[in-house]
Design a protein around this motif. Structure first.
Motif, mmCIF file in Angstrom:
data_model
loop_
_atom_site.group_PDB
_atom_site.id
_atom_site.type_symbol
_atom_site.label_atom_id
_atom_site.label_comp_id
_atom_site.label_asym_id
_atom_site.label_seq_id
_atom_site.Cartn_x
_atom_site.Cartn_y
_atom_site.Cartn_z
ATOM 1 N N LYS A 1 -49.494 -32.885 -10.743
ATOM 2 C CA LYS A 1 -49.455 -31.665 -11.550
ATOM 3 C C LYS A 1 -48.862 -31.958 -12.918
ATOM 4 C CE LYS A 1 -48.814 -28.280 -7.871
ATOM 5 N NZ LYS A 1 -47.927 -27.219 -7.363
ATOM 6 N N VAL B 1 -54.622 -29.039 -19.706
ATOM 7 C CA VAL B 1 -54.318 -28.581 -18.346
ATOM 8 C C VAL B 1 -53.102 -27.656 -18.418
ATOM 9 C CG1 VAL B 1 -53.683 -29.297 -16.003
ATOM 10 C CG2 VAL B 1 -55.203 -30.738 -17.386
ATOM 11 N N ARG C 1 -50.291 -26.879 -12.998
ATOM 12 C CA ARG C 1 -51.643 -26.997 -12.439
ATOM 13 C C ARG C 1 -51.926 -28.462 -12.148
ATOM 14 N NH1 ARG C 1 -53.255 -22.187 -10.660
ATOM 15 N NH2 ARG C 1 -53.125 -20.640 -12.281
ATOM 16 N N GLN C 2 -52.721 -28.687 -11.137
ATOM 17 C CA GLN C 2 -53.115 -30.053 -10.797
ATOM 18 C C GLN C 2 -54.088 -30.583 -11.842
ATOM 19 O OE1 GLN C 2 -54.642 -29.708 -6.839
ATOM 20 N NE2 GLN C 2 -52.619 -29.662 -5.927
ATOM 21 N N ILE C 3 -54.045 -31.901 -12.004
ATOM 22 C CA ILE C 3 -54.983 -32.517 -12.935
ATOM 23 C C ILE C 3 -56.400 -32.287 -12.422
ATOM 24 C CG2 ILE C 3 -53.331 -34.254 -13.729
ATOM 25 C CD1 ILE C 3 -54.934 -36.283 -11.954
ATOM 26 N N PRO C 4 -57.381 -32.222 -13.315
ATOM 27 C CA PRO C 4 -58.760 -32.019 -12.860
ATOM 28 C C PRO C 4 -59.307 -33.274 -12.181
ATOM 29 C CG PRO C 4 -58.691 -32.294 -15.238
ATOM 30 C CD PRO C 4 -57.263 -32.245 -14.774
ATOM 31 N N PRO C 5 -60.235 -33.098 -11.254
ATOM 32 C CA PRO C 5 -60.807 -34.241 -10.537
ATOM 33 C C PRO C 5 -61.363 -35.327 -11.452
ATOM 34 C CG PRO C 5 -61.440 -32.221 -9.442
ATOM 35 C CD PRO C 5 -60.738 -31.827 -10.714
ATOM 36 N N TYR D 1 -58.811 -38.056 -11.879
ATOM 37 C CA TYR D 1 -58.209 -38.686 -10.703
ATOM 38 C C TYR D 1 -58.187 -40.212 -10.812
ATOM 39 C CZ TYR D 1 -58.293 -34.354 -7.884
ATOM 40 O OH TYR D 1 -58.086 -33.091 -7.378
ATOM 41 N N ASP E 1 -68.008 -39.858 -15.563
ATOM 42 C CA ASP E 1 -67.052 -38.757 -15.581
ATOM 43 C C ASP E 1 -67.429 -37.720 -16.632
ATOM 44 O OD1 ASP E 1 -65.468 -39.946 -13.604
ATOM 45 O OD2 ASP E 1 -64.181 -40.929 -15.073
#
Length: 114
Positions: free
Chosen positions: A26, A63, A67-71, A74, A111
C-alpha cells in the motif's frame, strides 16, 4: 536587475508498506517538496532503504493513500522487495550489497497495453 537563482526541481517521494497476508503493498505516504523531504528523513531515521526512481515515483503518486498498488506495478515492486531482502541478507552475512534493479522503465510494453 533580475536575480538568477539555482532552484532545484521539486522532489517527490512515496512510501510503501507491505504486510504479510495482504494481497499487495500500500501507499502509506506521498508528497512533494518539504513533505517528500520529511518522508525521506523519516525513512533514513528508521533505517528504511530508499530507492530512487523518478518514473516509478511518478506512477505511484497517482495511487491514493492507503490504497494498494495497481496490478500493473506488481512486477517492478516485487523486484524491489526482492532487492531489499537481498540487501538484508547481505548485511547479515557481510557480503557485498546487490545492485538495485533497473526501474527506469517500470512498465513493460505488455504492462502499458493493459
Amino acid at each position: 536587475m533580475a536575480e538568477s537563482r539555482n532552484l532545484r526541481p521539486l522532489q517527490s517521494a512515496v512510501a510503501l508498506a507491505y504486510r504479510s497476508g495482504e494481497p499487495a503493498p500500500k501507499v502509506v505516504a506521498k508528497g512533494r517538496g518539504l513533505v517528500a523531504e520529511q518522508i525521506i528523513a523519516v525513512a533514513n531515521e528508521h533505517g528504511v532503504h530508499i530507492h530512487e526512481s523518478k518514473e516509478l515515483v511518478s506512477l505511484l503518486m497517482d495511487v491514493d493513500l492507503d490504497r494498494q498498488i495497481p496490478p500493473v506495478l506488481y512486477r517492478i515492486i516485487a523486484e524491489l522487495l526482492a532487492w531489499l531482502y537481498h540487501i538484508e541478507a547481505a548485511q547479515k552475512s557481510g557480503m557485498p550489497l546487490p545492485p538495485p534493479p533497473d526501474t527506469s522503465s517500470p512498465l513493460t510494453e505488455e504492462d502499458q497495453n493493459r
